[in-house]
Design an enzyme around this catalytic site. Structure first.
Site, PDB file in Angstrom:
ATOM      1  N   SER A  73      63.815   3.235  47.620  1.00 30.75           N
ATOM      2  CA  SER A  73      64.458   2.232  48.468  1.00 30.75           C
ATOM      3  C   SER A  73      63.448   1.592  49.391  1.00 30.75           C
ATOM      4  O   SER A  73      63.742   0.584  50.010  1.00 30.75           O
ATOM      5  CB  SER A  73      65.534   2.826  49.372  1.00 30.75           C
ATOM      6  OG  SER A  73      66.059   3.984  48.901  1.00 30.75           O
ATOM      7  N   HIS A  93      66.473  -0.619  41.476  1.00 30.67           N
ATOM      8  CA  HIS A  93      67.075  -0.039  42.675  1.00 30.67           C
ATOM      9  C   HIS A  93      68.594  -0.079  42.570  1.00 30.67           C
ATOM     10  O   HIS A  93      69.206  -1.146  42.671  1.00 30.67           O
ATOM     11  CB  HIS A  93      66.579  -0.813  43.918  1.00 30.67           C
ATOM     12  CG  HIS A  93      67.041  -0.229  45.203  1.00 30.67           C
ATOM     13  ND1 HIS A  93      67.652  -0.972  46.182  1.00 30.67           N
ATOM     14  CD2 HIS A  93      67.006   1.042  45.669  1.00 30.67           C
ATOM     15  CE1 HIS A  93      67.951  -0.185  47.198  1.00 30.67           C
ATOM     16  NE2 HIS A  93      67.570   1.039  46.912  1.00 30.67           N
ATOM     17  N   GLU A 105      68.977  -4.059  42.007  1.00 28.39           N
ATOM     18  CA  GLU A 105      67.840  -4.917  42.327  1.00 28.39           C
ATOM     19  C   GLU A 105      66.698  -4.548  41.390  1.00 28.39           C
ATOM     20  O   GLU A 105      66.347  -3.371  41.273  1.00 28.39           O
ATOM     21  CB  GLU A 105      67.414  -4.708  43.790  1.00 28.39           C
ATOM     22  CG  GLU A 105      68.399  -5.310  44.778  1.00 28.39           C
ATOM     23  CD  GLU A 105      68.062  -4.995  46.232  1.00 28.39           C
ATOM     24  OE1 GLU A 105      68.228  -5.864  47.086  1.00 28.39           O
ATOM     25  OE2 GLU A 105      67.648  -3.849  46.523  1.00 28.39           O
TER      26      GLU A 105
END
Ligand code: NAI
Length: 673
Positions: free
Chosen positions: A416, A437, A449
């Site tokens: 992250s 992600h 993502e």
């Protein structure tokens, strides 16, 4: 006579098979020209009536997907909308009142306007396979059925089942649709034509509505049931933000005694909704979703084998999700108990998803293989790393596995916060590293993502995007910068909320202000749900930026071990998975609270635009809506700024800066909006 979209075939039993194959479109949609041709065809058929008419799709991907949403966007006035709806109604009414039997032979998706056409037929036969679904999902676009579907679905399935289907917009599989009475028969594909013919020739009697449905439809009972329905809807969507479901309930309550009148009122109701901002913005969201999907369509990459490393909160669920979507997956963890936990949680996920479909549950379970020794590394086309958020730990794992990786395999990290460029320094082939992600909980969050580091090759990026789509997520390409898009946007908003708690404002009021704006969950409840330790670590990574300071309140709560839902205490106390809220909490000016949170959210969105974290305003809005739940009826933050007025909002930002300080300084991007 030949038509662009329709083909007429008469058989030796005098049945007319009406084939739809919409020109210049991969899917059958009810465009204006398609309806106009249908009108001509019906007018001709009335002159020399066949024994029956069977509607068939010649497209392999479904029956009819619905009205053409592009045409929908061109409507700007009530009169235009009304004219379009009247035209649709006229054709559906003509089909309904034909003296011969009509059958819709449904194979594949039959949605919205397509379902309304099917409902105007005498019978509907449906193919019993996984890809065939029926539904009236119009509420998702801010309207409700507008070609007579509201009346006819209630007549066929009864008010409870039909209203439930329309109010939720959910798609129904064959068994559910048959049980409700929305379709008359459910048969295997090879018998579909025979079943359609059978209905034309034999005209079996229709099933009557159950007594309970008749009672519910009674004018004395309807107001009571309608109120219950309003209460249910209010739990998910407010009347002010999403008027369509409420209008549908009103329509049924007021007019069900007189179906002709209800049809007319349906037109008025939908015509007023179509031109409303909510519908326009929800249509925008629909197109944004399509745009995200196309990000994953540029390559046909389907890994044969996926290896997930880390069987914790994220890795375990990522592995399970990939297996659920049909991939063979090995999952590795240094701790055998973590793998045991993964297998147990996966079973729950499969059961939740597939319900009574034991075969799909078993097959998904078979595809998921615990792999303590990491044997899967050398077979995998894609390795997803989801181990501790620690650069050193991740790098030593990469050094260990890279020599064993297949030529051309991709290495994806779920990090992250650690910049991909830093992680890549230990790799011989840094171009194969990409971020994928996921969000927590993996099964529920639609967005992933796809993070491009400085070294990530175009090929790796396009394959990762394609993989995102393959697992039925919406892949968003983002630059490797702190917090990527979603966490970066969320944090200032969450931190402002925490700041307000420090000022003594009740969390209940802060959450209420955000809900009133249209957020799906208040920021304080969200912070408690994500875990205050997780929020703190993301916030710390971002706090290098000028606008984000970590509120002291957050620090102290984490130090005291009050991490939110998972420890039973955070900003709220938690019991049985629910936050206990003080119903008596009050605060004078909710608008001020709302502005403080939302303006920080919007300011950060403009900064992301300026920095090119995501390319293009549309994709920024899409990522934020699907990643944070930002009020979909507002069409996305950048769109919202344009709708509300750049000058008005930047003036508000400047007022807030005077009152609360530099964290409200307008990003330079506002000057160029
Ligand atoms: P977690 O602590 O629940 O799980 C990590 C797992 O990795 C543990 O089971 C651990 O035994 C295993 N592990 C650690 N080192 C290993 C190694 N060398 N070889 C094999 N297994 C190893 O962590 P969580 O929350 O699942 O996070 C994993 C990654 O996902 C982190 O990079 C985190 O930043 C990221 N992430 C976390 C989200 C969240 O909400 N928790 C959301 C999105 C990303």
């Amino acid at each position: 006579m030949s038509y662009k979209n329709w083909k007429i075939e008469k058989d030796d039993e005098d049945i007319c098979w009406l084939h739809l194959d919409v020109a210049d479109s991969s899917t059958n949609i009810l465009r204006f020209d398609v309806l106009d041709e249908l009108d001509d065809i019906i007018n001709d058929l009335v002159q020399s009536l066949p024994a029956g008419i069977i509607f068939v799709s010649d497209k392999s991907n479904g029956f009819i997907a619905g009205a053409d949403i592009n045409e929908f966007t061109e409507i700007t006035t009530y009169e235009q909308a009304s004219e379009m709806l009247v035209r649709g109604h006229t054709i559906m009414n003509k089909i309904e009142s034909l003296p011969c039997t009509t059958v819709a032979m449904i194979n594949g998706f039959c949605l919205g306007g397509g379902m309304e056409l099917a409902l105007a037929c005498t019978y509907r036969v449906m193919c019993d396979n996984k890809s065939t679904r029926v539904g009236l999902p119009e509420v998702k676009l801010g309207i409700h059925p507008g070609y007579g579907g509201s009346v006819r679905s209630i007549q066929k399935a009864g008010p409870m089942a039909a209203m439930n289907a329309m109010l939720t917009g959910r798609l129904l599989q064959g068994r559910a649709a048959k049980k409700m009475g929305l379709v008359d028969d459910l048969v295997p594909e090879r018998q579909l034509k025979r079943a359609a013919r059978y209905f034309v020739i034999n005209r079996p009697p229709h099933k009557e509505l159950a007594i309970k449905d008749k009672i519910m439809n009674h004018r004395f009972v309807r107001p009571l049931i309608a109120n219950q329905m309003r209460k249910q809807v209010a739990k998910k969507a407010s009347k002010q933000h999403y008027p369509a479901p409420y209008k549908l309930i009103d329509l049924w309550q007021k007019h069900m005694d007189n179906p002709r009148r209800m049809l007319e009122k349906e037109i008025e109701s939908v015509a007023s909704l179509v031109t409303d901002d909510t519908a326009k913005n929800l249509v925008r969201v629909f197109f944004l979703m399509e745009e995200l999907k196309t990000q994953g369509n540029k390559k046909d990459f389907k890994p044969q084998h996926i290896h997930v490393i880390g069987g914790g909160v994220m890795g375990g669920d990522i592995a399970a999700w990939c297996a659920l979507r049909g991939f063979r997956v090995t999952v590795q963890d240094q701790k055998p108990e973590a793998l045991a936990g993964t297998m147990k949680r996966s079973m729950s996920m499969f059961k939740r998803k597939f319900k009574k479909d034991k075969r799909s549950i078993r097959e998904s379970m078979d595809r998921l293989i615990p792999d303590t020794n990491g044997m899967g590394v050398k077979h995998a086309d894609l390795i997803i790393e989801a181990i501790f958020e620690d650069k050193g730990v991740k790098q030593s794992l990469y050094k260990d596995i890279e020599p064993r990786m297949k030529e051309g395999a991709i290495l994806a990290t779920n990090t992250s916060s650690i910049p991909l460029e830093e992680l890549a320094t230990c790799l011989n082939k840094p171009d194969r590293l990409v971020g994928i992600h996921f969000f927590n909980p993996v099964a529920l969050m639609p967005l992933v993502e796809i993070v491009r580091g400085n070294n990530t090759s175009d090929e790796t990026m396009t394959r990762a995007l394609a993989f995102g789509r393959q697992i039925d997520k919406l892949p968003l390409p983002v630059k490797s910068s702190p917090g990527f898009l979603v966490n970066r946007i969320l944090m200032p908003y969450l931190m402002e909320a925490v700041e307000m708690v420090s000022e003594g404002i009740a969390p209940e009021m802060i959450d209420k202000a955000a809900l009133q704006f249209g957020m799906p969950m208040g920021p304080i409840e969200l912070a408690d749900t994500v875990g205050l330790d997780v929020c703190k670590s993301v916030a710390l990574i971002l706090s290098g930026g000028e606008t984000l300071d970590l509120p002291k309140k957050m620090q102290s709560m984490v130090e005291n071990g009050n991490l939110g839902k998972k420890t039973g205490k955070g900003f709220y106390k938690w019991s049985k998975g629910k936050a206990i809220k003080d119903k008596k909490a009050s605060y004078g000016n909710l608008q001020e609270l709302q502005d403080r949170m939302i303006m920080r959210f919007l300011n950060e969105a403009t900064a992301c635009k300026r920095e090119g974290v995501v390319e293009g305003d549309g994709l920024i809005d899409a990522g934020i809506i699907f990643g944070t739940g930002f009020a979909p009826f507002r069409g996305g933050p950048l769109h919202y700024i344009q709708q509300q007025g750049v000058h008005e909002l930047s003036a508000r930002l400047s007022q807030l800066k005077d009152r609360y300080g530099a964290r409200f300084s307008a990003d330079d991007a506002w000057n160029s909006l």
